[in-house]
Design an enzyme around this catalytic site. Sequence first.
Site, PDB file in Angstrom:
ATOM      1  N   GLU A  21       0.799  -1.231   0.000  1.00 45.30           N
ATOM      2  CA  GLU A  21       0.000   0.000   0.000  1.00 45.30           C
ATOM      3  C   GLU A  21       0.828   1.276   0.000  1.00 45.30           C
ATOM      4  O   GLU A  21       0.436   2.275  -0.606  1.00 45.30           O
ATOM      5  CB  GLU A  21      -0.958   0.021   1.199  1.00 45.30           C
ATOM      6  CG  GLU A  21      -2.130  -0.938   1.071  1.00 45.30           C
ATOM      7  CD  GLU A  21      -1.812  -2.343   1.540  1.00 45.30           C
ATOM      8  OE1 GLU A  21      -0.697  -2.562   2.050  1.00 45.30           O
ATOM      9  OE2 GLU A  21      -2.669  -3.227   1.398  1.00 45.30           O
ATOM     10  N   HIS A  51     -11.160  -3.940  10.143  1.00 46.17           N
ATOM     11  CA  HIS A  51     -11.799  -3.905   8.819  1.00 46.17           C
ATOM     12  C   HIS A  51     -13.127  -3.151   8.834  1.00 46.17           C
ATOM     13  O   HIS A  51     -13.938  -3.328   7.942  1.00 46.17           O
ATOM     14  CB  HIS A  51     -12.079  -5.325   8.313  1.00 46.17           C
ATOM     15  CG  HIS A  51     -10.936  -5.980   7.603  1.00 46.17           C
ATOM     16  ND1 HIS A  51      -9.738  -6.253   8.203  1.00 46.17           N
ATOM     17  CD2 HIS A  51     -10.807  -6.440   6.329  1.00 46.17           C
ATOM     18  CE1 HIS A  51      -8.927  -6.854   7.335  1.00 46.17           C
ATOM     19  NE2 HIS A  51      -9.552  -6.975   6.186  1.00 46.17           N
ATOM     20  N   PHE A 104      -9.594  -1.474   2.188  1.00 46.63           N
ATOM     21  CA  PHE A 104     -10.275  -1.063   3.417  1.00 46.63           C
ATOM     22  C   PHE A 104      -9.545   0.160   3.973  1.00 46.63           C
ATOM     23  O   PHE A 104      -8.318   0.169   4.044  1.00 46.63           O
ATOM     24  CB  PHE A 104     -10.240  -2.177   4.470  1.00 46.63           C
ATOM     25  CG  PHE A 104     -11.145  -3.348   4.157  1.00 46.63           C
ATOM     26  CD1 PHE A 104     -12.384  -3.480   4.772  1.00 46.63           C
ATOM     27  CD2 PHE A 104     -10.751  -4.327   3.259  1.00 46.63           C
ATOM     28  CE1 PHE A 104     -13.215  -4.560   4.485  1.00 46.63           C
ATOM     29  CE2 PHE A 104     -11.577  -5.409   2.970  1.00 46.63           C
ATOM     30  CZ  PHE A 104     -12.813  -5.518   3.588  1.00 46.63           C
ATOM     31  N   ALA A 105     -10.299   1.161   4.401  1.00 45.67           N
ATOM     32  CA  ALA A 105      -9.684   2.389   4.903  1.00 45.67           C
ATOM     33  C   ALA A 105      -8.784   2.104   6.102  1.00 45.67           C
ATOM     34  O   ALA A 105      -7.820   2.832   6.354  1.00 45.67           O
ATOM     35  CB  ALA A 105     -10.758   3.396   5.291  1.00 45.67           C
ATOM     36  N   ASP A 106      -9.092   1.007   6.800  1.00 40.91           N
ATOM     37  CA  ASP A 106      -8.276   0.628   7.962  1.00 40.91           C
ATOM     38  C   ASP A 106      -6.799   0.468   7.582  1.00 40.91           C
ATOM     39  O   ASP A 106      -5.917   0.674   8.411  1.00 40.91           O
ATOM     40  CB  ASP A 106      -8.774  -0.707   8.523  1.00 40.91           C
ATOM     41  CG  ASP A 106     -10.272  -0.724   8.733  1.00 40.91           C
ATOM     42  OD1 ASP A 106     -10.704  -0.768   9.880  1.00 40.91           O
ATOM     43  OD2 ASP A 106     -11.032  -0.657   7.738  1.00 40.91           O
TER      44      ASP A 106
HETATM   45  C1  TPP Z   1      -2.521  -4.100   4.767  1.00 39.78           C
HETATM   46  C2  TPP Z   1      -3.545  -4.970   4.128  1.00 39.78           C
HETATM   47  N1  TPP Z   1      -3.692  -4.928   2.793  1.00 39.78           N
HETATM   48  C3  TPP Z   1      -4.621  -5.686   2.183  1.00 39.78           C
HETATM   49  C4  TPP Z   1      -5.413  -6.519   2.908  1.00 39.78           C
HETATM   50  C5  TPP Z   1      -6.495  -7.339   2.232  1.00 39.78           C
HETATM   51  N2  TPP Z   1      -6.080  -8.735   2.159  1.00 39.78           N
HETATM   52  C6  TPP Z   1      -6.410  -9.608   3.113  1.00 39.78           C
HETATM   53  S1  TPP Z   1      -5.727 -11.101   2.875  1.00 39.78           S
HETATM   54  C7  TPP Z   1      -4.984 -10.594   1.452  1.00 39.78           C
HETATM   55  C8  TPP Z   1      -4.157 -11.542   0.667  1.00 39.78           C
HETATM   56  C9  TPP Z   1      -3.052 -12.090   1.474  1.00 39.78           C
HETATM   57  O1  TPP Z   1      -2.307 -12.958   0.701  1.00 39.78           O
HETATM   58  P1  TPP Z   1      -1.160 -13.819   1.364  1.00 39.78           P
HETATM   59  O2  TPP Z   1      -0.273 -12.950   2.166  1.00 39.78           O
HETATM   60  O3  TPP Z   1      -0.549 -14.629   0.291  1.00 39.78           O
HETATM   61  O4  TPP Z   1      -1.936 -14.738   2.403  1.00 39.78           O
HETATM   62  P2  TPP Z   1      -2.986 -15.893   2.099  1.00 39.78           P
HETATM   63  O5  TPP Z   1      -4.336 -15.255   2.115  1.00 39.78           O
HETATM   64  O6  TPP Z   1      -2.671 -16.503   0.801  1.00 39.78           O
HETATM   65  O7  TPP Z   1      -2.822 -16.828   3.238  1.00 39.78           O
HETATM   66  C10 TPP Z   1      -5.273  -9.262   1.193  1.00 39.78           C
HETATM   67  C11 TPP Z   1      -4.810  -8.508   0.027  1.00 39.78           C
HETATM   68  C12 TPP Z   1      -5.236  -6.535   4.312  1.00 39.78           C
HETATM   69  N3  TPP Z   1      -6.006  -7.291   5.104  1.00 39.78           N
HETATM   70  N4  TPP Z   1      -4.286  -5.769   4.887  1.00 39.78           N
END
Ligand code: TPP
Lengths: 323, 337
Positions: B71, B140, B94-96
């Site tokens: 981000e 979230h 998400f704004a969080d």
């Molecule tokens: C800082 C942040 N950015 C984006 C997200 C949204 N998000 C949640 S899980 C995810 C994917 C994570 O992928 P990975 O690290 O490979 O873990 P996996 O879900 O495959 O276990 C994203 C983009 C988040 N929760 N926090």
Amino acid sequence: MNLDEAALRHAYETMRLMRIFDETGRREFLAGNLPGFIHMYCGEEAIAAGICAHLTDADYIASTHRGHGHCIAKGCTIEDMALEIFCRRDGLCRGKGGSMHIADLEKGMLGANAIVGGSAPLAVGAALKIKTRGDSNVAVAFIGDGASNQGTVFEAMNLAVVLKLPAIFAYENNGYAEMTGVDYHCGSGDIAARAGAFGMPAHKVDGTDYFAVHEAMAAAVEHARAGKGPVSIECVAPRWYGHFEGDPQAYRTKEEIAELEQTRDPLTLFRERVMAESTLTEADFAAIDAAVSERIEAAMDAARKAPLPEPADLYTDVYEVYD
Amino acid sequence: MAKITMREAINQAMRLEMARDPDVILIGEDVAGGRGCPVDDKEAAGGVMGVSAGLYGEFGAARVIDTPITESAIMGAAAGAALTGLRPIAELMFADFFGVCFDQVYNQAAKFRYMFGGQHGAPMVVRTMVGAGMGAGPQHSQAIYPIFAHIPGLKVVLPSGAYDAKGLLIQSIRDNDPVMFCEHKMLYGEEEEVPEESYQIPLGEARVVREGSDVTVVALGRMVHLAVEAAGELEEQGISVAVIDPRTISPLDVDTILDSVEETGRVVVVDEATPICSMASEIASMIVSDGFSSLRAPIRKVTAPHTPVPASPVLEAGYAPTAASIREAVEAVYNYR
Ligand SMILES: Cc1ncc(C[n+]2csc(CCOP(=O)(O)OP(=O)(O)O)c2C)c(N)n1
Ligand SMILES: [Mg+2]
């Protein structure tokens, strides 16, 4: 395979608990009984089990949004976890955290985490505590392939190297970050090599192979406990389900998913190898399976019926109360 | 006119602006989801909530840009591209998640115009999801836009429905300063009549949702709908309630609010964000300063409590204001002397 029968049984039971906890949780989610999101760990069980087999309650782990397996491997009580995913009053986090925030500090479980990449700096902090106190424990961060690209993770790795901390970065490369493939999102395509470039030993192992993970972690723990600084282990184990329950998975084929379950099931692979190389039999595994299913059904059932938080709980635990 | 959801309205706004201006790009996580996967489905892709569905198919990977989870780099790249001539729409799921990238927005993008003596600003829009209601828990579900409004140089938009969302987003994309466009996740599925063609709604113009002569309710985002519901019930009790939706909280349309207060003398401010250093406080303080002589009762704020957002649905239900809590506040100011 230099593990005794008790250790083998424990490893299998742990993985089986993870599998059935998530499959049963999924059923409850689809029935509308669980709030929020649920992220399935199926297919990746050997990672948490192999890593945490080397840890005690005095070691730490920091987890991810896909954290149920990590919690189980670190010894969180299944019944208390079930209460938490149902957001019940007596859950591990009193229903305020839910599936993405299960934490149990007494067990050295520093929380699942809904901020991707949040785990790595926290584990480094726990490792700093260990080093400052002169203890010989370790702190592990579980980090997804997607999370491996996050700035917080790079900063955490560098700090751990600079301060020579007993931190272990356990990468879980399951092929996807939500809907985006690792081949696209990880520029170098090699998470372990990138970690190694920070100046620490870094290994890549088959994350569906319990024994491979177990062995790599044994070496990592020895290195870290000896005060030689951090280690990274990249464990490759494909994700079986969608990113979260409800993900239509338009980005991959049904055949891919079916093939994973047939050829890359860490529990099947474990069973087959152990039956060939030890005295454990089909019947032993069947007995564990039956006991696990019974325990988890009972835990989910109890959680479903357990009391909800009281409205006034909304206001508690924002700050410490001094009286 | 067709009824469409707020999700579709936002999609239309982006589509229209991208077709009109080749400098408009969309950058974020999974906005073209499926990159690097066995199936690169150009139609199904479009962010976790499907808001950008189809844009990747229409405008291609060069303008609908999927990023790693990174981000800080997304926000910084949008700021840098905006400073040098593009008009990026950066999506922050998400704004969080601003916790990991806010520097690029508030120390960089928001400061350029002033700090560089007016040479150039950062014409970028950050689209981000806010609000409680999904049982998604403390990281979230937050409504952290008052933090954005606190920063000079940022504009902050908070649409309450599909019609406003479309016109405000088109305006935001054309604005030459950074705009934080905050989409309430519980409103994506809500439908309104929306014209197919392009139209703009100026930033800093409130909408009088409902006229009324006894009490003024200023409500933000999703709260507008609850305020309207409460106003309908109160009307049956003989209390005439005006409902004002500021639509943008920075800049804030002070005049429309003060005009109504001049008539009613009684005010309730409703917001889902936490109460301290909030827009509710800001609006109340503005009215006390600039509309003091009109006031006939203390101003009441109806907000979330000063707590994180709990995951438990029963606790979450007590978190955000409700039509009932708004009604109670209106009755209190109405019956004050
Ligand atoms: C800082 C942040 N950015 C984006 C997200 C949204 N998000 C949640 S899980 C995810 C994917 C994570 O992928 P990975 O690290 O490979 O873990 P996996 O879900 O495959 O276990 C994203 C983009 C988040 N929760 N926090
Ligand atoms: Mg992944």
